[in-house]
Design a protein around this motif. Sequence first.
Motif, PDB file in Angstrom:
ATOM      1  N   CYS A  13       0.822  -1.210   0.000  1.00 34.09           N
ATOM      2  CA  CYS A  13       0.000   0.000   0.000  1.00 34.09           C
ATOM      3  C   CYS A  13       0.858   1.263   0.000  1.00 34.09           C
ATOM      4  O   CYS A  13       0.611   2.197  -0.749  1.00 34.09           O
ATOM      5  CB  CYS A  13      -0.936   0.033   1.212  1.00 34.09           C
ATOM      6  N   LEU A  14       1.885   1.269   0.833  1.00 35.83           N
ATOM      7  CA  LEU A  14       2.689   2.486   0.982  1.00 35.83           C
ATOM      8  C   LEU A  14       3.456   2.810  -0.293  1.00 35.83           C
ATOM      9  O   LEU A  14       3.492   3.956  -0.734  1.00 35.83           O
ATOM     10  CB  LEU A  14       3.654   2.322   2.165  1.00 35.83           C
TER      11      LEU A  14
ATOM     12  N   VAL B 149       0.281   1.367  -3.986  1.00 43.59           N
ATOM     13  CA  VAL B 149      -1.104   1.846  -4.104  1.00 43.59           C
ATOM     14  C   VAL B 149      -1.202   3.335  -3.797  1.00 43.59           C
ATOM     15  O   VAL B 149      -1.799   4.100  -4.560  1.00 43.59           O
ATOM     16  CB  VAL B 149      -2.037   1.036  -3.184  1.00 43.59           C
ATOM     17  N   TYR B 150      -0.567   3.747  -2.690  1.00 40.14           N
ATOM     18  CA  TYR B 150      -0.657   5.153  -2.295  1.00 40.14           C
ATOM     19  C   TYR B 150      -0.069   6.103  -3.351  1.00 40.14           C
ATOM     20  O   TYR B 150      -0.731   7.052  -3.766  1.00 40.14           O
ATOM     21  CB  TYR B 150      -0.015   5.353  -0.909  1.00 40.14           C
ATOM     22  N   PRO B 151       1.176   5.866  -3.827  1.00 36.75           N
ATOM     23  CA  PRO B 151       1.707   6.784  -4.849  1.00 36.75           C
ATOM     24  C   PRO B 151       0.874   6.797  -6.126  1.00 36.75           C
ATOM     25  O   PRO B 151       0.698   7.848  -6.738  1.00 36.75           O
ATOM     26  CB  PRO B 151       3.110   6.236  -5.155  1.00 36.75           C
ATOM     27  N   LEU B 152       0.338   5.632  -6.494  1.00 33.48           N
ATOM     28  CA  LEU B 152      -0.465   5.568  -7.713  1.00 33.48           C
ATOM     29  C   LEU B 152      -1.749   6.376  -7.531  1.00 33.48           C
ATOM     30  O   LEU B 152      -2.129   7.173  -8.401  1.00 33.48           O
ATOM     31  CB  LEU B 152      -0.788   4.101  -8.035  1.00 33.48           C
TER      32      LEU B 152
END
Lengths: 279, 293
Positions: free
Chosen positions: B12-13, B16-19
């Motif tokens: 996630c870090l 997923v988060y940057p995307l």
Amino acid sequence: MTNLDIAYHVKRLPGWVVLALWMLVVALPLYILVVSCFKSTAEIYGDKFGLPTSWTLDNFVNAWTKAQFARYMVNSFAVTGGAVVLTLVVSAMAAFPLSRYQLGWSSPVLAFFLAGVMLPIRLASVELFTLMKSLDLLDSRLGLVFVYSAIRIPFAVFILANFMRVLPRELEEAARLDGAGEGRILVSIILPTIRPAIAIVAIFTAIAVWNDFFFPLIFIFDDDYKTVPLAITTFIGQFRTDWGMVFASLAISMMPVLVMYLLLARQIREGVGATGGLK
Amino acid sequence: MLFVLPALAIYCLFVVYPLATSLWGSFFEWKGLRMRGFVGLDNFARLFVDPSWPKLSGAFAHNVFWFAGIMVLQNGLGLVFAYLLFLRGRGTAFLQSAFFFPAVLSPVIVGALWRLLLTPDGVVEALLHKLGLLDGRLTILGDSTWALWVLIAVDAWNWMGLPVLIFTAGLRQIQPEVFEAARLDGAGAGRVLWSIALPQLIPSISSLTTLTFINTFNQFDLVYVMQGVQGNPNFSTDTLVTYFYRLAFGAEGAVGITDIGLALALGTLLFLLLTIVTIALLRFFERRTVRLT
């Protein structure tokens, strides 16, 4: 041999010629690479195809010492090793409950991981850069380890969970009755039985990480932390006249993959077949 | 649940988060790496007018050519090789391994190697001289009509082993009786491949087409190593990701200023394109899969 046999073999000849031609197309550049490593740069320009007149190791010595290739190798090994270990450990831990317990949330979570197999993560590199900067992970091998693990986790969880799902339930039940904890069951019962899956994950993670060049290009500025592929791209501009050394550094950087390939070609072939070529 | 957390957290870090923030950020104005006000679709609109439009359309066209080229050159030839290996049986494992070897090499190594081989006064030039196919200098990498196709050929050289492996695996799953029957009916090898094997290879074709699509539209390394991040000569080998990289990390234009808003908008479009086309391809082939009951 009867006439029929001969006719049969003649009919098959064009096919063999086609295969042999491609074999030549694959082998010739690699042959040139190998022989050029042992030639002086003057000879590389002069006699391009022949074997070296006098075999020299100067190119390797120069690449290793003058161009300080050794430290790039160390960086690449550290990053690759770190990423493989971290990916395997956390993915095995995640795949275990997701595949072995009947839980309501396990299929959505698996699907969430699976989505990551195809995500074009390069497109997130701006925000990733900002994130790495605020975590103080720029110019850091550890930072690369985290990014690569994050990218490889979906594939690893997917493969490991697929292998774990088909194991018979009795396997762990006896151990559970004996009072073994979940971590214990994973390490000493589940993991040893899915060794082929672990090998596939380790091999593909190692190849992908060793070969990658995009993330070091973005995150690494200090020469001390550059990985091999990134170093090669600077080399080819910097030492463009010293062909011998460039060839030698290419040869050195493909050595680890070559050794692994010679040892594991069968597993790699079967792995590509089994995973449908997911990279 | 505890066991899932580390993997979930890292994933996630760092993915997923940057995307997610990248997609969100494409609707904002940017000054350097700082996010300013919400501007809606402004960034997207700017992509489709000068000075971005010529770059965007050029890069997109190159990606499309790249996809088509790889489909024919790599996957088409790969099918032929796989079929020849399948018919012969002997030496399959060895040739499969040999053909696949370049695929375990970094595109950087492959690109650097071919760049050396293809330079003026390089090995390929010498070979062409010997065969009498060329006199004078080999300047194909500096030629804006041909450079892109050279890169595509190098990419096909790099990955040829993949279709060979996937197609041989696919061919082996077809019932031998099917081939037997066709042969008894007097069908030649080419005809058997085209009308008997091909329809049953649709799962292999599906995964190869999807992979080829994803890989060609992410193409960056070969261009960077062989032609530089500007996609030389004169942007003739520019791809969507090299253009994205220049916008995001400041190599676009003479002064090298980043344009994060434009980069994120391009990233969002490319993300949508990849997702939609990948799903469409998988659906398309799913419907055409032949099921033998």
